[in-house]
Design a protein around this motif. Sequence first.
Motif, PDB file in Angstrom:
ATOM      1  N   TRP A 120       0.802  -1.223   0.000  1.00 48.51           N
ATOM      2  CA  TRP A 120       0.000   0.000   0.000  1.00 48.51           C
ATOM      3  C   TRP A 120       0.841   1.283   0.000  1.00 48.51           C
ATOM      4  O   TRP A 120       0.303   2.368  -0.061  1.00 48.51           O
ATOM      5  CB  TRP A 120      -0.897   0.037   1.240  1.00 48.51           C
ATOM      6  CG  TRP A 120      -1.821  -1.126   1.336  1.00 48.51           C
ATOM      7  CD1 TRP A 120      -1.711  -2.175   2.188  1.00 48.51           C
ATOM      8  CD2 TRP A 120      -2.990  -1.385   0.556  1.00 48.51           C
ATOM      9  NE1 TRP A 120      -2.736  -3.068   1.987  1.00 48.51           N
ATOM     10  CE2 TRP A 120      -3.536  -2.605   0.991  1.00 48.51           C
ATOM     11  CE3 TRP A 120      -3.622  -0.698  -0.481  1.00 48.51           C
ATOM     12  CZ2 TRP A 120      -4.679  -3.156   0.432  1.00 48.51           C
ATOM     13  CZ3 TRP A 120      -4.766  -1.250  -1.035  1.00 48.51           C
ATOM     14  CH2 TRP A 120      -5.275  -2.458  -0.580  1.00 48.51           C
ATOM     15  N   LEU A 123       0.091   4.225  -2.384  1.00 49.64           N
ATOM     16  CA  LEU A 123      -1.320   4.506  -2.651  1.00 49.64           C
ATOM     17  C   LEU A 123      -1.811   5.611  -1.717  1.00 49.64           C
ATOM     18  O   LEU A 123      -1.464   5.625  -0.538  1.00 49.64           O
ATOM     19  CB  LEU A 123      -2.168   3.251  -2.440  1.00 49.64           C
ATOM     20  CG  LEU A 123      -1.883   2.067  -3.364  1.00 49.64           C
ATOM     21  CD1 LEU A 123      -2.774   0.893  -2.993  1.00 49.64           C
ATOM     22  CD2 LEU A 123      -2.064   2.442  -4.816  1.00 49.64           C
ATOM     23  N   GLU A 125      -5.050   7.641   0.161  1.00 47.64           N
ATOM     24  CA  GLU A 125      -6.293   7.214   0.807  1.00 47.64           C
ATOM     25  C   GLU A 125      -7.401   7.078  -0.245  1.00 47.64           C
ATOM     26  O   GLU A 125      -8.204   6.148  -0.212  1.00 47.64           O
ATOM     27  CB  GLU A 125      -6.693   8.216   1.890  1.00 47.64           C
ATOM     28  CG  GLU A 125      -7.836   7.754   2.768  1.00 47.64           C
ATOM     29  CD  GLU A 125      -7.504   6.532   3.627  1.00 47.64           C
ATOM     30  OE1 GLU A 125      -8.427   5.743   3.878  1.00 47.64           O
ATOM     31  OE2 GLU A 125      -6.350   6.368   4.029  1.00 47.64           O
ATOM     32  N   ASP A 127      -6.968   6.350  -3.475  1.00 47.25           N
ATOM     33  CA  ASP A 127      -6.679   5.124  -4.231  1.00 47.25           C
ATOM     34  C   ASP A 127      -7.223   3.908  -3.492  1.00 47.25           C
ATOM     35  O   ASP A 127      -7.858   3.036  -4.076  1.00 47.25           O
ATOM     36  CB  ASP A 127      -5.170   4.928  -4.413  1.00 47.25           C
ATOM     37  CG  ASP A 127      -4.518   5.955  -5.312  1.00 47.25           C
ATOM     38  OD1 ASP A 127      -5.213   6.565  -6.139  1.00 47.25           O
ATOM     39  OD2 ASP A 127      -3.292   6.145  -5.160  1.00 47.25           O
ATOM     40  N   TYR A 128      -6.935   3.870  -2.200  1.00 46.01           N
ATOM     41  CA  TYR A 128      -7.366   2.748  -1.382  1.00 46.01           C
ATOM     42  C   TYR A 128      -8.890   2.634  -1.381  1.00 46.01           C
ATOM     43  O   TYR A 128      -9.433   1.547  -1.546  1.00 46.01           O
ATOM     44  CB  TYR A 128      -6.834   2.894   0.047  1.00 46.01           C
ATOM     45  CG  TYR A 128      -7.397   1.871   0.988  1.00 46.01           C
ATOM     46  CD1 TYR A 128      -6.977   0.547   0.954  1.00 46.01           C
ATOM     47  CD2 TYR A 128      -8.397   2.224   1.891  1.00 46.01           C
ATOM     48  CE1 TYR A 128      -7.517  -0.395   1.808  1.00 46.01           C
ATOM     49  CE2 TYR A 128      -8.948   1.279   2.751  1.00 46.01           C
ATOM     50  CZ  TYR A 128      -8.497  -0.028   2.697  1.00 46.01           C
ATOM     51  OH  TYR A 128      -9.051  -0.962   3.526  1.00 46.01           O
ATOM     52  N   GLU A 129      -9.580   3.747  -1.201  1.00 45.61           N
ATOM     53  CA  GLU A 129     -11.046   3.723  -1.165  1.00 45.61           C
ATOM     54  C   GLU A 129     -11.627   3.268  -2.502  1.00 45.61           C
ATOM     55  O   GLU A 129     -12.596   2.508  -2.541  1.00 45.61           O
ATOM     56  CB  GLU A 129     -11.606   5.089  -0.764  1.00 45.61           C
ATOM     57  CG  GLU A 129     -11.368   5.450   0.694  1.00 45.61           C
ATOM     58  CD  GLU A 129     -11.972   4.449   1.673  1.00 45.61           C
ATOM     59  OE1 GLU A 129     -13.078   3.926   1.428  1.00 45.61           O
ATOM     60  OE2 GLU A 129     -11.317   4.174   2.701  1.00 45.61           O
ATOM     61  N   LEU A 131     -10.121   1.337  -4.760  1.00 47.70           N
ATOM     62  CA  LEU A 131      -9.824  -0.086  -4.898  1.00 47.70           C
ATOM     63  C   LEU A 131     -10.790  -0.920  -4.060  1.00 47.70           C
ATOM     64  O   LEU A 131     -11.332  -1.923  -4.528  1.00 47.70           O
ATOM     65  CB  LEU A 131      -8.379  -0.375  -4.491  1.00 47.70           C
ATOM     66  CG  LEU A 131      -7.941  -1.832  -4.545  1.00 47.70           C
ATOM     67  CD1 LEU A 131      -8.044  -2.381  -5.970  1.00 47.70           C
ATOM     68  CD2 LEU A 131      -6.522  -1.973  -4.019  1.00 47.70           C
ATOM     69  N   LYS A 132     -11.022  -0.504  -2.838  1.00 45.78           N
ATOM     70  CA  LYS A 132     -11.933  -1.218  -1.948  1.00 45.78           C
ATOM     71  C   LYS A 132     -13.339  -1.274  -2.551  1.00 45.78           C
ATOM     72  O   LYS A 132     -13.979  -2.328  -2.549  1.00 45.78           O
ATOM     73  CB  LYS A 132     -11.961  -0.531  -0.578  1.00 45.78           C
ATOM     74  CG  LYS A 132     -12.736  -1.287   0.475  1.00 45.78           C
ATOM     75  CD  LYS A 132     -12.503  -0.704   1.854  1.00 45.78           C
ATOM     76  CE  LYS A 132     -13.512   0.373   2.127  1.00 45.78           C
ATOM     77  NZ  LYS A 132     -13.491   0.875   3.505  1.00 45.78           N
TER      78      LYS A 132
END
Length: 144
Positions: A120, A123, A125, A127-129, A131-132
Amino acid sequence: MTTKKFDSYSHLLDRTARRVKGYAQQRFTTGNFDVTVDQWLILKSLDDDRYLKQKELAELTGKDNPTLTRIIDLLCKKGLTERVMHKDDRRSFTVHLTEPGKAKLLELSPRVNEIRMKAWENLTEHDYEQLKTILNKIYQNLEP
């Protein structure tokens, strides 16, 4: 979406999943964790004093029954888990962490988190959201 585009995305997803698992397993091995990534997944799933039937554990971890049986057998042999007769059904067993299993989980959790953070690290925040959200949609699309 075209079949060609879908195949490309599926390949990226599969390739990434293999890379993440391979990287983690390599770190588990060189770090002398004394468990595999798959064994860790079972230990982590049994956290919080959970007593799960093997079928529940299989659904939770995405492991087929023969694979899960082998993993649980190894974890029992290491003294990290044990099978206990189910309180309501004498024909089935539940699996739970032993005290050494809980200690192993506590010992390895910070090191496993470091390994996960490597994937991670670049990435945001956002990007993470994203992807999730996408992975959850894919997962929900495939619900039975």
